[in-house]
Scaffold this motif. Sequence first.
Motif, mmCIF file in Angstrom:
data_model
loop_
_atom_site.group_PDB
_atom_site.id
_atom_site.type_symbol
_atom_site.label_atom_id
_atom_site.label_comp_id
_atom_site.label_asym_id
_atom_site.label_seq_id
_atom_site.Cartn_x
_atom_site.Cartn_y
_atom_site.Cartn_z
ATOM 1 N N PHE A 1 0.982 -1.394 -0.039
ATOM 2 C CA PHE A 1 -0.095 0.040 -0.163
ATOM 3 C C PHE A 1 0.875 1.203 -0.020
ATOM 4 O O PHE A 1 0.717 2.065 -0.777
ATOM 5 C CB PHE A 1 -1.078 0.009 1.208
ATOM 6 N N THR B 1 -3.562 -5.469 -5.363
ATOM 7 C CA THR B 1 -4.830 -4.924 -4.932
ATOM 8 C C THR B 1 -4.262 -3.781 -3.713
ATOM 9 O O THR B 1 -4.817 -2.812 -3.798
ATOM 10 C CB THR B 1 -5.412 -5.911 -3.905
ATOM 11 N N ARG C 1 -5.164 4.802 -5.299
ATOM 12 C CA ARG C 1 -6.258 5.493 -5.354
ATOM 13 C C ARG C 1 -6.337 6.542 -4.095
ATOM 14 O O ARG C 1 -6.712 7.530 -4.208
ATOM 15 C CB ARG C 1 -7.443 4.488 -4.979
ATOM 16 N N TYR C 2 -5.562 6.143 -2.875
ATOM 17 C CA TYR C 2 -5.437 7.002 -1.853
ATOM 18 C C TYR C 2 -4.670 8.242 -1.923
ATOM 19 O O TYR C 2 -5.195 9.588 -1.852
ATOM 20 C CB TYR C 2 -4.982 6.259 -0.573
ATOM 21 N N ALA D 1 -4.790 0.359 -4.285
ATOM 22 C CA ALA D 1 -5.387 0.958 -2.885
ATOM 23 C C ALA D 1 -4.408 2.158 -2.839
ATOM 24 O O ALA D 1 -4.937 3.352 -2.440
ATOM 25 C CB ALA D 1 -5.532 -0.093 -1.997
#
Length: 347
Positions: free
Chosen positions: A171, A205, A212-213, A209
């Motif tokens: 992430f 994934t 997107r954040y 994420a």
Amino acid sequence: MKKFTIKDIAKIAGVHPSTVSRSLNNNPVIPEKTRKKIQDIAKKLNFEFNSSARNLSLNKTDNIGLIISNGFDNDSTMPFVNIILEKTRKILSKNSLDTIVEFSKNIYTNESNIQKMVASKKVDGFLILDSNFSKKEFNLLKKNKIPFEIMHFKPNFEDSENYGYTATDHFEGGLMATNFLIENGFTNIFTITAIQNDTSFNEFTLRTAGYRYALSKNQIEINENNILYSNISYEDTYKIIKNNIHIFKKGDAIFAQTDIIAFAVINAFRNHNIDVPNDISVVGYDDIDMARYFYPALTTIMQPLDELIEKSCYNLVKKIKNVTFKDNYKILIKPKLIIRDSVLIKH
């Protein structure tokens, strides 16, 4: 004359028999002072060390099973896998342990190779590089008290949040790549990730994420059409760029979620007279060796594989030595941005 055993030496030295056998095997896991003390006792007792007999008596093989996801069985992911294999073997060898490498499932029967290796008593423990590691396999290892370490991937099975693993913070990696592009003035940023239904690669994934954040945090509207899905091979990615070249011409940057994907993107653009980084900027992910030699040299997110593998192997060795771990420990290692030539620096 009495024939002394490992247990006799252990009693004299005040240590566990496994410490004696490892010391007589010059295993660097045992401190040098302890090794020397035990070796001196063995010498005074005229003890003849038989490593095969030792292994039988202690039910030890000195082998570690390295379980690789079947999803890695392709040319595009092999550079990454080869790095894992090389570094893992070196670290385990330092601990007098050999490595047996298997894919998670038999490619012909789809049977679990973990189950097979447990049944045949081939290994003392497992390093598991597979997000599809199942609850059934997890329970099998727990039942048989076989040490294991889940590395690189967060496990996928239900309630897996309660179980430990060592992984890169993917992430954070996706966030880092996208933030770097935004900081340099790019706003129409594409990303190319793994096909959504492929659970073999859940790190993608997490990278998506993070992407997107970063957009959301910077008040940039998330355009779902800017997220494209590939089987993460060079060929498939090249085809995606070629078939959607008119769409990509509207963008100003791409976060390619592996370096191999990034190479395909750059070459596809080159063949359509689109210059990287002057027309569009590209960030990769992994920092494989080729990234620094490619043209243009690739700006990428480095996975700290040395640290990841060292910690995973160290944890497993400790577990084999009966060091207790909490079930739900999580070690997340922060990736690093490597700035090279594939991103146009605007300030």
